[in-house]
Design a protein around this motif. Structure first.
Motif, PDB file in Angstrom:
ATOM      1  N   LYS A   1      -6.043  -4.583   6.117  1.00  0.00           N
ATOM      2  CA  LYS A   1      -7.072  -3.822   6.805  1.00  0.00           C
ATOM      3  C   LYS A   1      -7.807  -4.693   7.820  1.00  0.00           C
ATOM      4  O   LYS A   1      -8.217  -5.821   7.519  1.00  0.00           O
TER       5      LYS A   1
ATOM      6  N   GLN B   1      -6.068   0.844   4.234  1.00  0.00           N
ATOM      7  CA  GLN B   1      -4.884   0.919   3.381  1.00  0.00           C
ATOM      8  C   GLN B   1      -5.311   1.425   2.013  1.00  0.00           C
ATOM      9  O   GLN B   1      -6.360   1.025   1.497  1.00  0.00           O
TER      10      GLN B   1
ATOM     11  N   PHE C   1       2.283  -1.751   7.244  1.00  0.00           N
ATOM     12  CA  PHE C   1       2.309  -1.863   5.786  1.00  0.00           C
ATOM     13  C   PHE C   1       2.347  -3.316   5.312  1.00  0.00           C
ATOM     14  O   PHE C   1       1.981  -3.606   4.180  1.00  0.00           O
TER      15      PHE C   1
ATOM     16  N   ILE D   1      -5.029  -1.716  12.117  1.00  0.00           N
ATOM     17  CA  ILE D   1      -4.935  -1.171  10.764  1.00  0.00           C
ATOM     18  C   ILE D   1      -6.349  -0.804  10.317  1.00  0.00           C
ATOM     19  O   ILE D   1      -7.177  -1.684  10.037  1.00  0.00           O
TER      20      ILE D   1
ATOM     21  N   PRO E   1       0.824  -1.219   0.000  1.00  0.00           N
ATOM     22  CA  PRO E   1       0.000   0.000   0.000  1.00  0.00           C
ATOM     23  C   PRO E   1       0.853   1.261   0.000  1.00  0.00           C
ATOM     24  O   PRO E   1       1.971   1.275   0.510  1.00  0.00           O
TER      25      PRO E   1
ATOM     26  N   VAL F   1      -1.335   4.216   4.861  1.00  0.00           N
ATOM     27  CA  VAL F   1      -2.088   3.414   5.835  1.00  0.00           C
ATOM     28  C   VAL F   1      -2.740   4.351   6.842  1.00  0.00           C
ATOM     29  O   VAL F   1      -2.141   5.353   7.256  1.00  0.00           O
TER      30      VAL F   1
END
Length: 702
Positions: free
Chosen positions: A425, A445, A421, A442, A346, A349
């Motif tokens: 998600k 992204q 990273f 998270i 991605p 984030v």
């Protein structure tokens, strides 16, 4: 505690912004110095402004504070140039504060309690309050958080650091408001009437068509001009106002001995890097190899295309895992690079975290155990935001439910960045960093692009001790050969180039050709004219021996100091007298510009559509005296010879073209008023500064 942590984390930024931008927005870049030599100042006074001392200890304390603010905002250690900038800015703060406070006190300008309260919590609070306590999503001030903070300040002890910092911030904000009121008074006193507007309109729109005859200064060879003492005195007396020196300046000449890496030094470093390149290819732990062998021990992180230096970008984004590139030379070092990994990940984030402090949890293991427990609660449906507010020691994000916002690669420390990273998600992760133990969520992204992890081993190309010793020995030998009067002769004898550093101020840190020149400058401001240093100075890869040549004290410079500087102008003045006499002779009995030109051996050149406000003669230069003379002449009347920039002229206006009537003057008046207002702040400060008789002794301290 939440508000106290918030203050400690943000107050430095608040103060830095207020000091740098809001305190006195009209401070010009350099504050002039005037008065006697710095050597006459008190041993404890950095300077004097309008009779008020600037104590060195107070200045030093403020420099330290501003340096900490810089570190907090940039995350980088200041370079010598940045340190010099911080010192100069801090000096300007002291000077401007003293000057303005004296004027403000004379006028009785105050900021009352109600007005101060309004700047903090009123309907239109100070922008710095909004920035510190505002909601990033809405841009509106968070009243609940602000009020909670103000309550904590009110109940805190007088010596509480939070309260001390807050009081300093409020005092600075009040001073800024007073300065704003003072400048408003000045601006409100500016007035442009209809006659001003009419004059400006005509200067920009009235046209003149004319002819000129010119005798170029270059028509007389320099070798044909002999300058006398009377010539110099005449020019100096007519232009004395141009030689006002706002601050003491000194000039010195110097010779330098190069201690740059030799061919042998280069060969030795290349041998080292070649061996490292061979070992790097077979290394199994690239991170450890970098930490052991590289001069710059950069953590290995994933980077987007464009984040590597150009010569690596084109290689590493098309290389196979494990490929080694180099050795190659870049930014003063030999380097070898190895592609550790590449992947598609991605671009940015959005994440939240709960930070636990091992010191307060009984150790890292207990902090990890607590983090695992919280992770299970969240996975079971507990509110991440509520747990962040309750348990996170990062109160700034904790008050927002742990939200850190959206960020790209490089914004976080490597371990944290790798976790967010490399996941997906919705993932919950427990990560340990130097800041503590994090429970990370998270949130989202975005984007997708190739990234690479590259390990780089570097070896700087520096001079060996043998090379440095040889250069230093030559410098010492030259120094031993010097007497007070043989610097130039000895330099020529040894084939050394004499370089110059002209008009150096007392706080200069770097000069053209000399890095980290502070010690040399400090010596120059203690030396007498004609002195050479009794030591060899180091500046980058050079060993330097200077000799002081000129001292320009603050105030009007004497003729002997500026004589060399004005030599060309004096020569032009003398040429001008000769050319004026020649044109005056040509004008005798001549009734037109064409006749004058013919007798003077030149041409009458026609020019059209010139305005007073833009006096550029096509093909030549801006000739203010010449065009100004034209607009003061009657039609078809010859001017007297005018000494301009390019040569001496005789001009004759052939026609004037008046513009259309101006009509409503209000717009023109408004434009002029705006232009004057833009200049007013600096002009007012210049006037106050001149009156304040600023004395600057920084050269002996910094």
């Amino acid at each position: 505690m939440g508000i106290m942590n918030f203050l400690r984390e943000r107050m430095g930024k608040i103060l830095a912004i207020v000091i740098g931008l809001a305190l006195f927005a009209f401070i010009i870049g350099e504050v002039a110095r005037s008065g006697s030599s710095f050597m006459r100042g008190s041993q404890n006074d950095l300077g004097e402004v309008a009779g008020e001392k600037v104590p060195y200890d107070q200045f030093s304390k403020k420099v330290d504070q501003n340096t900490k603010n810089f570190l907090q905002q940039s995350g980088q250690a200041p370079t010598p140039q940045i340190t010099g900038y911080i010192q100069e800015t801090t000096w300007n703060e002291f000077v401007s504060k003293i000057i303005l406070n004296k004027e403000i006190d004379k006028l009785g300008i105050v900021v009352g309690v109600d007005e101060t309260r309004s700047m903090i919590s009123g309907n239109n609070p100070n922008p710095q309050i909004v920035q510190a306590f505002g909601d990033q999503k809405t841009g509106q001030i968070d009243r609940q958080r602000l009020n909670m903070f103000l309550n904590n300040v009110a109940t805190a002890k007088a010596d509480d650091p939070m309260k001390v910092q807050w009081n300093e911030f409020v005092a600075t904000m009040v001073e800024s408001k007073k300065a704003e009121k003072y400048m408003s008074l000045v601006r409100n006193g500016l007035y442009v009437n209809s006659l001003d507007a009419k004059d400006d309109y005509e200067a920009r729109n009235k046209l003149v068509n004319f002819k000129y005859a010119e005798l170029d200064y270059a028509s007389i060879p320099d070798s044909k001009v002999t300058l006398t003492d009377d010539d110099y005195s005449s020019y100096y007396n007519d232009h004395k106002g141009q030689f006002k020196n706002p601050q003491e300046l000194r000039s010195f000449e110097y010779v330098s001995f190069n201690a740059s890496p030799s061919k042998e030094d280069t060969a030795a470093v290349k041998t080292q890097i070649d061996k490292l390149a061979t070992d790097f290819k077979t290394a199994t732990n690239d991170s450890l190899f970098v930490q052991v062998n590289a001069e710059t021990k950069t953590p290995l992180t994933y980077l987007h295309k464009g984040q590597l230096e150009p010569k690596l970008d084109s290689v590493m984004f098309n290389a196979a895992k494990g490929q080694v590139y180099g050795p190659y030379f870049s930014n003063g070092s030999y380097k070898v690079a190895k592609l550790v990994d590449s992947r598609v990940g991605p671009d940015s984030v959005k994440a939240s975290h709960i930070l636990l402090n091992p010191a307060t949890e009984g150790g890292v293991d207990k902090a990890k155990a607590k983090a695992d427990s919280l992770k299970k609660l969240i996975a079971g449906g507990a509110s991440f935001a509520e747990l962040a507010k309750k348990f996170s020691t990062d109160k700034t994000s904790g008050e927002k439910g742990g939200e850190l916002g959206t960020f790209g690669r490089g914004a976080m420390i490597p371990a944290f960045e790798e976790a967010v990273f490399d996941g997906k998600k919705g993932d919950l992760k427990v990560v340990t960093t130097q800041f503590g133990v994090h429970i990370i969520k998270i949130d989202d992204q975005k984007g997708s692009s190739k990234v690479v992890k590259v390990a780089i081993v570097d070896k700087p190309l520096v001079a060996s001790s043998k090379t440095q010793s040889a250069a230093y020995a030559k410098a010492q030998a030259f120094l031993a050969s010097l007497t007070k009067d043989n610097f130039t002769a000895e330099s020529q004898k040894q084939g050394l180039q004499i370089k110059k550093a002209d008009d150096v101020n007392g706080v200069a840190a770097a000069l053209p050709g000399l890095d980290n020149a502070r010690e040399i400058v400090r010596w120059a401001f203690k030396a007498d004219k004609g002195d050479y240093s009794d030591q060899v100075f180091t500046s980058g890869n050079q060993y330097v021996i200077p000799r002081l040549t000129v001292i320009k004290p603050a105030g009007t410079l004497p003729l002997d100091v500026v004589k060399k500087q004005i030599e060309n102008d004096v020569r032009i003045m003398v040429k001008g007298k000769t050319l004026i006499a020649k044109l005056e002779a040509a004008m005798s009995g001549a009734s037109s510009i064409d006749a004058v030109a013919q007798k003077a051996g030149t041409k009458a050149v026609p020019v059209e559509n010139i305005v007073f406000a833009n006096p550029v003669i096509p093909g030549l230069t801006a000739e203010y005296k010449v065009v100004g003379t034209l607009f003061g002449l009657q039609l078809h009347k010859l001017s007297k010879p005018v000494a301009g920039v390019h040569g001496v002229y005789v001009v004759e206006p052939e026609s004037f073209i008046n513009p259309a009537p101006m009509g409503d003057a209000s717009k023109q008046r408004q434009q002029i008023a705006q232009a004057i207002a833009q200049r007013a702040d600096n002009m007012v400060f210049d006037a106050l500064k001149d009156k304040a008789n600023v004395k600057d002794y920084r050269a002996k301290f910094l």
